[in-house]
Design a protein around this motif. Structure first.
Motif, PDB file in Angstrom:
ATOM      1  N   ILE A 445       0.929  -1.447   0.182  1.00 34.08           N
ATOM      2  CA  ILE A 445      -0.298  -0.190   0.220  1.00 34.08           C
ATOM      3  C   ILE A 445       1.218   1.400   0.210  1.00 34.08           C
ATOM      4  O   ILE A 445       1.596   1.402   0.614  1.00 34.08           O
ATOM      5  CB  ILE A 445      -0.763  -0.246   0.816  1.00 34.08           C
ATOM      6  CG1 ILE A 445      -1.937  -0.961   1.025  1.00 34.08           C
ATOM      7  CG2 ILE A 445      -1.667   1.647   1.358  1.00 34.08           C
ATOM      8  CD1 ILE A 445      -2.621  -1.114   2.094  1.00 34.08           C
ATOM      9  N   ASP A 446       0.631   2.517  -0.688  1.00 34.45           N
ATOM     10  CA  ASP A 446       1.304   3.762  -0.929  1.00 34.45           C
ATOM     11  C   ASP A 446       0.837   4.201  -0.011  1.00 34.45           C
ATOM     12  O   ASP A 446      -0.619   4.601  -0.527  1.00 34.45           O
ATOM     13  CB  ASP A 446       1.210   3.625  -2.347  1.00 34.45           C
ATOM     14  CG  ASP A 446       2.134   5.709  -2.588  1.00 34.45           C
ATOM     15  OD1 ASP A 446       2.338   5.154  -1.525  1.00 34.45           O
ATOM     16  OD2 ASP A 446       2.642   5.204  -4.166  1.00 34.45           O
ATOM     17  N   ARG A 447       1.561   4.615   0.994  1.00 39.46           N
ATOM     18  CA  ARG A 447       1.654   5.341   2.096  1.00 39.46           C
ATOM     19  C   ARG A 447       1.357   7.161   1.549  1.00 39.46           C
ATOM     20  O   ARG A 447       1.394   7.763   2.155  1.00 39.46           O
ATOM     21  CB  ARG A 447       1.790   5.323   3.098  1.00 39.46           C
ATOM     22  CG  ARG A 447       2.113   3.582   3.960  1.00 39.46           C
ATOM     23  CD  ARG A 447       3.091   3.668   5.021  1.00 39.46           C
ATOM     24  NE  ARG A 447       4.072   3.241   4.570  1.00 39.46           N
ATOM     25  CZ  ARG A 447       5.511   4.365   4.871  1.00 39.46           C
ATOM     26  NH1 ARG A 447       4.982   3.941   5.775  1.00 39.46           N
ATOM     27  NH2 ARG A 447       6.362   4.057   5.022  1.00 39.46           N
ATOM     28  N   ASP A 448       1.910   6.992   0.724  1.00 39.56           N
ATOM     29  CA  ASP A 448       1.324   8.962  -0.179  1.00 39.56           C
ATOM     30  C   ASP A 448       0.695   9.306  -0.964  1.00 39.56           C
ATOM     31  O   ASP A 448       0.418  10.168  -0.768  1.00 39.56           O
ATOM     32  CB  ASP A 448       2.945   8.962  -0.955  1.00 39.56           C
ATOM     33  CG  ASP A 448       4.517   8.855  -0.034  1.00 39.56           C
ATOM     34  OD1 ASP A 448       4.484   9.386   1.012  1.00 39.56           O
ATOM     35  OD2 ASP A 448       5.371   8.325  -0.322  1.00 39.56           O
ATOM     36  N   ILE A 449      -0.236   7.729  -0.548  1.00 43.05           N
ATOM     37  CA  ILE A 449      -1.827   8.562  -1.528  1.00 43.05           C
ATOM     38  C   ILE A 449      -2.745   8.635  -0.407  1.00 43.05           C
ATOM     39  O   ILE A 449      -2.769   7.372   0.706  1.00 43.05           O
ATOM     40  CB  ILE A 449      -2.247   6.612  -2.591  1.00 43.05           C
ATOM     41  CG1 ILE A 449      -1.142   7.198  -3.311  1.00 43.05           C
ATOM     42  CG2 ILE A 449      -3.589   7.913  -2.970  1.00 43.05           C
ATOM     43  CD1 ILE A 449      -1.350   6.411  -4.716  1.00 43.05           C
ATOM     44  N   HIS A 463       1.874   8.708   8.014  1.00 42.19           N
ATOM     45  CA  HIS A 463       2.568   9.668   7.531  1.00 42.19           C
ATOM     46  C   HIS A 463       3.782   9.485   9.483  1.00 42.19           C
ATOM     47  O   HIS A 463       4.407  10.725   9.021  1.00 42.19           O
ATOM     48  CB  HIS A 463       2.360  10.905   7.449  1.00 42.19           C
ATOM     49  CG  HIS A 463       2.425  10.421   5.926  1.00 42.19           C
ATOM     50  ND1 HIS A 463       2.658  12.109   4.834  1.00 42.19           N
ATOM     51  CD2 HIS A 463       2.155   9.641   5.210  1.00 42.19           C
ATOM     52  CE1 HIS A 463       3.000  11.836   3.865  1.00 42.19           C
ATOM     53  NE2 HIS A 463       2.887  10.118   3.447  1.00 42.19           N
ATOM     54  N   PHE A 464       2.681   9.169  10.352  1.00 39.82           N
ATOM     55  CA  PHE A 464       3.979   8.918  11.481  1.00 39.82           C
ATOM     56  C   PHE A 464       4.364   8.245  11.967  1.00 39.82           C
ATOM     57  O   PHE A 464       4.509   7.669  12.944  1.00 39.82           O
ATOM     58  CB  PHE A 464       2.580   9.466  12.643  1.00 39.82           C
ATOM     59  CG  PHE A 464       2.110  10.912  12.713  1.00 39.82           C
ATOM     60  CD1 PHE A 464       2.020  11.435  12.490  1.00 39.82           C
ATOM     61  CD2 PHE A 464       0.334  10.659  11.853  1.00 39.82           C
ATOM     62  CE1 PHE A 464       1.936  12.827  12.649  1.00 39.82           C
ATOM     63  CE2 PHE A 464       0.044  11.930  11.096  1.00 39.82           C
ATOM     64  CZ  PHE A 464       0.307  12.948  11.594  1.00 39.82           C
ATOM     65  N   GLY A 465       4.818   6.789  10.868  1.00 39.32           N
ATOM     66  CA  GLY A 465       5.987   5.961  11.431  1.00 39.32           C
ATOM     67  C   GLY A 465       6.430   5.068  10.577  1.00 39.32           C
ATOM     68  O   GLY A 465       6.371   5.990   8.877  1.00 39.32           O
TER      69      GLY A 465
END
Length: 472
Positions: A445-449, A463-465
């Motif tokens: 899973i792309d956490r930047d989306i 974004h906090f880990g």
């Protein structure tokens, strides 16, 4: 400053953001970020499914995964360290079955809560389920709900996110947050899952739907829906609910659903391998749901009260009183905060947990499921390094252990460390935000989306880990 892809990949997201905020990389920052993304994207996406073993109440790490034999005698665990199949890797002597499969396990001994406010069971459980600290402006969904939203399921006849049985005292801490209620976890219920009469009542066909009446009702619903669909085929009220109705009808008529929740259909040898009683049955249902293709499964186990075992009405890990009792913890001098428990080493506590967990890992491996299933053994916090005046250990957020296996996790290792008392993390500290990011990374899973709230506000849920490097 220019970076090769390999150099860029070594920087965490936090480091890139910090460097960018201070303008240290100038015009080369976008190029370097692109190189980092290109070099790491989906590299570790080994998991197709997630199986969380949630042992709620706060498992004492110094009595299980992180033995501390040099603690002063007044506070030392009576359970001695024992060798595992991996040289130099030790658990306590209560973990004999887990010691046998240690080559498949990665034990992270350095989890802690970096921020205060989650030292009670409700908040700690919510933190564990969501990977987002509960003291924050935005109520975040469970990790399982986010995964369901982004990846759906490989088992269309079953919900994508299931909790077995989902009736412990903190089960109400599950959240959908800003996501639709349709992504809420499905809880099977069940006082004793090992009971031959146990059924998931919400998924079983009702008598009034027998003899083809369910199909008739589906046809009637289609008749009512068709004028609205013809008028506006894109109407959310019509099209948006069709998917849920179709899934509900499929679930009620599916033999796959019946088999997935049928413990008694398993050979006696398999049931015995997991261990008799509620915990073994819950872990076994977890394996069956993974085998059926459910995307995200959480097993939470709290033994029901049992005949012949007085004082065992709340058998989770909240051992405030007489943690080393041979039976009930409700002994003279107890505070009452630990009422309903049996001692940590009793079979219905760590004995059954150790047996069921080892059986689960071996069973998944033998069936070829472990390679694509990330198994996470989690608890919301640990227990105090010191024994209190009631003979128990209290809540402790400064250090505790989580265990991982499968989906490319390198086994046979210990990650991070605590001090000589097990009180504080000394190396490689991790928090639940890192745990959540590890799951997202393993699933590709792309956490930047971002995800979006109903008011179209973007939420960057990861974004906090950072993913735990040793598990990749």
């Amino acid at each position: 400053m220019n970076f090769t892809p390999e150099q860029a990949a070594q920087w965490t997201r936090r480091e890139w953001m910090k460097a960018g905020a201070f303008g240290l990389l100038g015009a080369s920052l976008p190029n370097s970020l692109a190189l980092a993304a290109k070099s790491t994207q989906h590299t570790y996406a080994k998991a197709k499914q997630i199986l969380v073993i949630m042992e709620q109440g706060g498992v004492s790490h110094t009595d299980s995964w992180d033995p501390k034999p040099d603690v002063v005698s007044d506070h030392r665990s009576p359970y001695k360290p024992m060798a595992t199949v991996v040289p130099g890797m030790q658990f306590t002597e209560l973990m004999q079955h887990s010691a046998r499969i240690a080559n498949r396990l990665a034990v992270v001994r350095s989890f802690h809560h970096k921020k205060a406010g989650a030292d009670g069971h409700p908040q700690g459980t919510q933190y564990m389920l969501s990977g987002s600290h509960p003291v924050s402006p935005q109520t975040m969904p469970d990790i399982g709900s986010i995964v369901s939203k982004l990846l759906g399921t490989n088992a269309p006849d079953l919900p994508p996110y299931i909790m077995v049985p989902g009736n412990h005292e903190q089960a109400a801490e599950t959240r959908t947050g800003f996501l639709p209620e349709g992504l809420k976890v499905f809880k099977t219920g069940g006082r004793d899952v090992s009971d031959p009469k146990w059924k998931v009542s919400d998924l079983m066909p009702r008598l009034e739907n027998a003899d083809g009446r369910l199909a008739g009702r589906k046809s009637l619903l289609s008749t009512f829906d068709s004028p609205f669909s013809a008028t506006d085929p894109n109407a959310p009220s019509a099209c948006g609910m069709d998917r849920f109705y179709d899934q509900a009808f499929s679930m009620l008529g599916s033999s796959l659903v019946t088999r997935a929740f049928d413990v008694q259909s398993e050979p006696a040898s398999v049931r015995e391998r997991y261990g008799e009683g509620h915990r073994g049955a819950c872990y076994l249902i977890g394996r069956k749901l993974i085998e059926s293709g459910v995307r995200f499964v959480t097993v939470d186990t709290r033994w029901p009260s049992m005949p012949g075992k007085p004082g065992g009405g709340n058998l989770n890990w909240d051992h405030h009183d007489h943690i080393y009792a041979s039976g009930t913890c409700e002994l003279p001098g107890a505070s009452g905060a630990g009422a309903g428990r049996y001692g940590f080493g009793h079979w219905v506590m760590m004995g059954s947990t150790d047996q069921a967990f080892a059986a689960l890992i071996e069973d998944l491996a033998e069936r070829g499921l472990l390679d694509e299933t990330l198994v996470c053994f989690v608890t919301e916090f640990g227990r105090t390094p010191k024994i209190n005046k009631h003979g128990g250990r209290d809540h402790w957020t400064h250090a505790f252990s989580l265990v991982f296996a499968g989906a490319g996790v390198p086994g046979g290792q210990v990650i991070g460390a605590t001090d000589a008392d097990g009180g504080y993390v000394t190396t490689q500290p991790y928090i639940f935000e890192d745990y959540a990011s590890t799951i997202y990374e393993k699933l590709g899973i792309d956490r930047d989306i971002p995800l979006y709230t109903p008011t179209n506000r973007p939420v960057y849920y990861g974004h906090f880990g950072e993913p735990i490097a040793g598990l990749m």
